[in-house]
Design a protein around this motif. Structure first.
Motif, PDB file in Angstrom:
ATOM      1  N   VAL A  85       0.816  -1.221   0.000  1.00 50.28           N
ATOM      2  CA  VAL A  85       0.000   0.000   0.000  1.00 50.28           C
ATOM      3  C   VAL A  85       0.845   1.266   0.000  1.00 50.28           C
ATOM      4  O   VAL A  85       0.309   2.363   0.167  1.00 50.28           O
ATOM      5  CB  VAL A  85      -0.956   0.010   1.215  1.00 50.28           C
ATOM      6  CG1 VAL A  85      -1.874  -1.197   1.181  1.00 50.28           C
ATOM      7  CG2 VAL A  85      -0.174   0.026   2.521  1.00 50.28           C
ATOM      8  N   ARG A  90       1.476   1.980  -5.421  1.00 54.91           N
ATOM      9  CA  ARG A  90       0.201   2.346  -6.024  1.00 54.91           C
ATOM     10  C   ARG A  90       0.412   3.063  -7.353  1.00 54.91           C
ATOM     11  O   ARG A  90      -0.368   2.898  -8.294  1.00 54.91           O
ATOM     12  CB  ARG A  90      -0.598   3.235  -5.069  1.00 54.91           C
ATOM     13  CG  ARG A  90      -1.006   2.557  -3.774  1.00 54.91           C
ATOM     14  CD  ARG A  90      -2.161   3.282  -3.105  1.00 54.91           C
ATOM     15  NE  ARG A  90      -1.843   4.674  -2.849  1.00 54.91           N
ATOM     16  CZ  ARG A  90      -1.292   5.120  -1.726  1.00 54.91           C
ATOM     17  NH1 ARG A  90      -0.979   4.265  -0.762  1.00 54.91           N
ATOM     18  NH2 ARG A  90      -1.061   6.395  -1.552  1.00 54.91           N
ATOM     19  N   ARG A 100      -8.945   0.988  -8.729  1.00 53.18           N
ATOM     20  CA  ARG A 100      -8.630   0.546  -7.373  1.00 53.18           C
ATOM     21  C   ARG A 100      -9.056  -0.902  -7.129  1.00 53.18           C
ATOM     22  O   ARG A 100      -8.416  -1.629  -6.377  1.00 53.18           O
ATOM     23  CB  ARG A 100      -9.329   1.469  -6.370  1.00 53.18           C
ATOM     24  CG  ARG A 100      -8.849   2.906  -6.395  1.00 53.18           C
ATOM     25  CD  ARG A 100      -7.487   3.049  -5.796  1.00 53.18           C
ATOM     26  NE  ARG A 100      -7.082   4.446  -5.713  1.00 53.18           N
ATOM     27  CZ  ARG A 100      -5.924   4.859  -5.212  1.00 53.18           C
ATOM     28  NH1 ARG A 100      -5.059   3.961  -4.756  1.00 53.18           N
ATOM     29  NH2 ARG A 100      -5.622   6.134  -5.168  1.00 53.18           N
ATOM     30  N   HIS A 104      -6.701  -3.963  -5.710  1.00 51.45           N
ATOM     31  CA  HIS A 104      -6.939  -4.738  -4.484  1.00 51.45           C
ATOM     32  C   HIS A 104      -7.092  -6.230  -4.780  1.00 51.45           C
ATOM     33  O   HIS A 104      -6.648  -7.065  -3.991  1.00 51.45           O
ATOM     34  CB  HIS A 104      -8.172  -4.210  -3.761  1.00 51.45           C
ATOM     35  CG  HIS A 104      -7.977  -2.860  -3.152  1.00 51.45           C
ATOM     36  ND1 HIS A 104      -6.938  -2.570  -2.286  1.00 51.45           N
ATOM     37  CD2 HIS A 104      -8.680  -1.705  -3.297  1.00 51.45           C
ATOM     38  CE1 HIS A 104      -7.013  -1.303  -1.901  1.00 51.45           C
ATOM     39  NE2 HIS A 104      -8.055  -0.761  -2.516  1.00 51.45           N
ATOM     40  N   ASN A 107      -3.701  -7.632  -5.236  1.00 50.43           N
ATOM     41  CA  ASN A 107      -3.054  -7.740  -3.927  1.00 50.43           C
ATOM     42  C   ASN A 107      -3.585  -8.942  -3.151  1.00 50.43           C
ATOM     43  O   ASN A 107      -2.826  -9.645  -2.468  1.00 50.43           O
ATOM     44  CB  ASN A 107      -3.301  -6.465  -3.113  1.00 50.43           C
ATOM     45  CG  ASN A 107      -2.495  -5.286  -3.613  1.00 50.43           C
ATOM     46  OD1 ASN A 107      -1.496  -5.462  -4.322  1.00 50.43           O
ATOM     47  ND2 ASN A 107      -2.923  -4.086  -3.278  1.00 50.43           N
ATOM     48  N   TYR A 170      -3.282  -6.269   5.792  1.00 47.78           N
ATOM     49  CA  TYR A 170      -3.532  -5.436   4.616  1.00 47.78           C
ATOM     50  C   TYR A 170      -4.604  -4.386   4.920  1.00 47.78           C
ATOM     51  O   TYR A 170      -4.462  -3.208   4.544  1.00 47.78           O
ATOM     52  CB  TYR A 170      -3.980  -6.328   3.460  1.00 47.78           C
ATOM     53  CG  TYR A 170      -4.207  -5.597   2.165  1.00 47.78           C
ATOM     54  CD1 TYR A 170      -3.153  -4.985   1.488  1.00 47.78           C
ATOM     55  CD2 TYR A 170      -5.478  -5.518   1.601  1.00 47.78           C
ATOM     56  CE1 TYR A 170      -3.361  -4.316   0.290  1.00 47.78           C
ATOM     57  CE2 TYR A 170      -5.688  -4.854   0.407  1.00 47.78           C
ATOM     58  CZ  TYR A 170      -4.622  -4.257  -0.247  1.00 47.78           C
ATOM     59  OH  TYR A 170      -4.834  -3.592  -1.424  1.00 47.78           O
ATOM     60  N   THR A 171      -5.658  -4.797   5.605  1.00 50.16           N
ATOM     61  CA  THR A 171      -6.711  -3.855   5.989  1.00 50.16           C
ATOM     62  C   THR A 171      -6.172  -2.789   6.929  1.00 50.16           C
ATOM     63  O   THR A 171      -6.493  -1.595   6.799  1.00 50.16           O
ATOM     64  CB  THR A 171      -7.869  -4.612   6.665  1.00 50.16           C
ATOM     65  OG1 THR A 171      -8.315  -5.675   5.816  1.00 50.16           O
ATOM     66  CG2 THR A 171      -9.036  -3.669   6.947  1.00 50.16           C
ATOM     67  N   LEU A 174      -4.153  -0.214   4.988  1.00 50.36           N
ATOM     68  CA  LEU A 174      -5.005   0.721   4.248  1.00 50.36           C
ATOM     69  C   LEU A 174      -5.606   1.772   5.174  1.00 50.36           C
ATOM     70  O   LEU A 174      -5.631   2.972   4.854  1.00 50.36           O
ATOM     71  CB  LEU A 174      -6.117  -0.040   3.535  1.00 50.36           C
ATOM     72  CG  LEU A 174      -5.703  -0.928   2.355  1.00 50.36           C
ATOM     73  CD1 LEU A 174      -6.900  -1.724   1.860  1.00 50.36           C
ATOM     74  CD2 LEU A 174      -5.124  -0.082   1.222  1.00 50.36           C
ATOM     75  N   LEU A 224     -12.467  -8.169   2.444  1.00 58.01           N
ATOM     76  CA  LEU A 224     -12.244  -7.856   1.033  1.00 58.01           C
ATOM     77  C   LEU A 224     -13.424  -7.085   0.457  1.00 58.01           C
ATOM     78  O   LEU A 224     -13.244  -6.119  -0.294  1.00 58.01           O
ATOM     79  CB  LEU A 224     -12.008  -9.137   0.238  1.00 58.01           C
ATOM     80  CG  LEU A 224     -11.751  -8.962  -1.271  1.00 58.01           C
ATOM     81  CD1 LEU A 224     -10.486  -8.147  -1.500  1.00 58.01           C
ATOM     82  CD2 LEU A 224     -11.642 -10.316  -1.954  1.00 58.01           C
ATOM     83  N   ILE A 227     -13.304  -3.532   1.651  1.00 59.97           N
ATOM     84  CA  ILE A 227     -12.240  -2.803   0.965  1.00 59.97           C
ATOM     85  C   ILE A 227     -12.674  -2.414  -0.446  1.00 59.97           C
ATOM     86  O   ILE A 227     -12.472  -1.270  -0.892  1.00 59.97           O
ATOM     87  CB  ILE A 227     -10.952  -3.652   0.908  1.00 59.97           C
ATOM     88  CG1 ILE A 227     -10.359  -3.801   2.311  1.00 59.97           C
ATOM     89  CG2 ILE A 227      -9.927  -3.027  -0.037  1.00 59.97           C
ATOM     90  CD1 ILE A 227      -9.216  -4.788   2.382  1.00 59.97           C
ATOM     91  N   SER A 231     -13.249   1.247  -1.952  1.00 56.94           N
ATOM     92  CA  SER A 231     -12.436   1.641  -3.094  1.00 56.94           C
ATOM     93  C   SER A 231     -13.281   2.150  -4.239  1.00 56.94           C
ATOM     94  O   SER A 231     -12.800   2.904  -5.088  1.00 56.94           O
ATOM     95  CB  SER A 231     -11.593   0.454  -3.571  1.00 56.94           C
ATOM     96  OG  SER A 231     -10.746   0.009  -2.542  1.00 56.94           O
TER      97      SER A 231
END
Length: 237
Positions: A85, A90, A100, A104, A107, A170-171, A174, A224, A227, A231
């Motif tokens: 991230v 990016r 986006r 994601h 990722n 990952y969350t 972000l 997910l 996210i 996004s």
């Protein structure tokens, strides 16, 4: 205007391949982490013993497990997503015709593959640790060999836990990029969550592989989905 239609699958695939090459060093970091964990494991094996009533010791057992190796692997899984991230990463992602969501998704695919490799290496390191103990120490008792089904079960459980923590990491990464205050709120929240799950059977005390799979899958898909929904408000490049 280009007449060539680029599918989401093709974009995600290309971004994943780029990330896999760009972040190949994460697997080197995993090897180093597991070597360090093996050194800790070799010197911190738990033990138990027994003795006669007169106080003379009769026996003493030392148990060698791969718990520390797996713990280091989990820490690695939480830390790695922060590199995905970064602003530089990016910017590279948007050299593709993408948005986006595809970013994601790629990722997520990378973290899934990363988790599988981490689980395989953690299991292999545990076996290597026990093999070294057997070769270089006398009077070593080896537990009965694992069946193929048991091996698959162990690797599957490791994979689920690693993937869970990777997606959580990952969350977190972000959220911490949204606002400076999140760099305080997120770690405190995660610490509270870690303490709660450590004493509850939600994830880490689950004895059923199927229920564990359902819980992890639900959590991963929920994160997910959140996210991707968030996004959808961001700009398309």
């Amino acid at each position: 205007m280009s007449l060539t239609e680029v599918s989401t699958y093709d974009v995600v695939k290309k971004q994943f391949m780029l990330k896999f090459k760009a972040f190949s060093k994460v697997f080197t970091a995993l090897i180093i982490a597991q070597i360090i964990a093996m050194l800790f494991s070799a010197g911190s094996s738990s033990s138990s013993g027994g003795s006669f009533g007169s106080g003379h010791q009769l026996f003493q057992f030392y148990y060698v497990t791969g718990d520390i190796v797996f713990t280091f692997t989990l820490i690695w899984a939480v830390a790695i997503p922060y590199g995905l991230v970064k602003r530089e990463q990016r910017t590279i992602d948007f050299t593709f015709v993408s948005n986006r969501i595809t970013n994601h998704l790629s990722n997520f695919v990378f973290l899934t593959v990363m988790s599988l490799v981490g689980a395989l290496m953690a299991f292999g390191s545990s076996l290597l640790l026990r093999t070294l103990q057997y070769l270089f120490h006398t009077n070593v008792y080896v537990q009965s060999s694992l069946t193929f089904v048991e091996v698959l079960t162990i690797i599957s459980v490791m994979f689920l836990y690693i993937l869970l923590l990777a997606i959580i990491g990952y969350t977190m990464a972000l959220l911490m990029n949204l606002h400076a205050v999140m760099k305080v709120v997120v770690p405190v929240t995660v610490l509270g969550f870690a303490i709660f799950t450590a004493v509850s059977p939600i994830y880490f005390l689950e004895s059923s592989l199927f229920l564990l799979f359902v819980k992890v899958l639900f959590t991963v898909l929920a994160l997910l989905g959140a996210i991707l929904m968030f996004s959808d408000r961001w700009e398309v490049r």
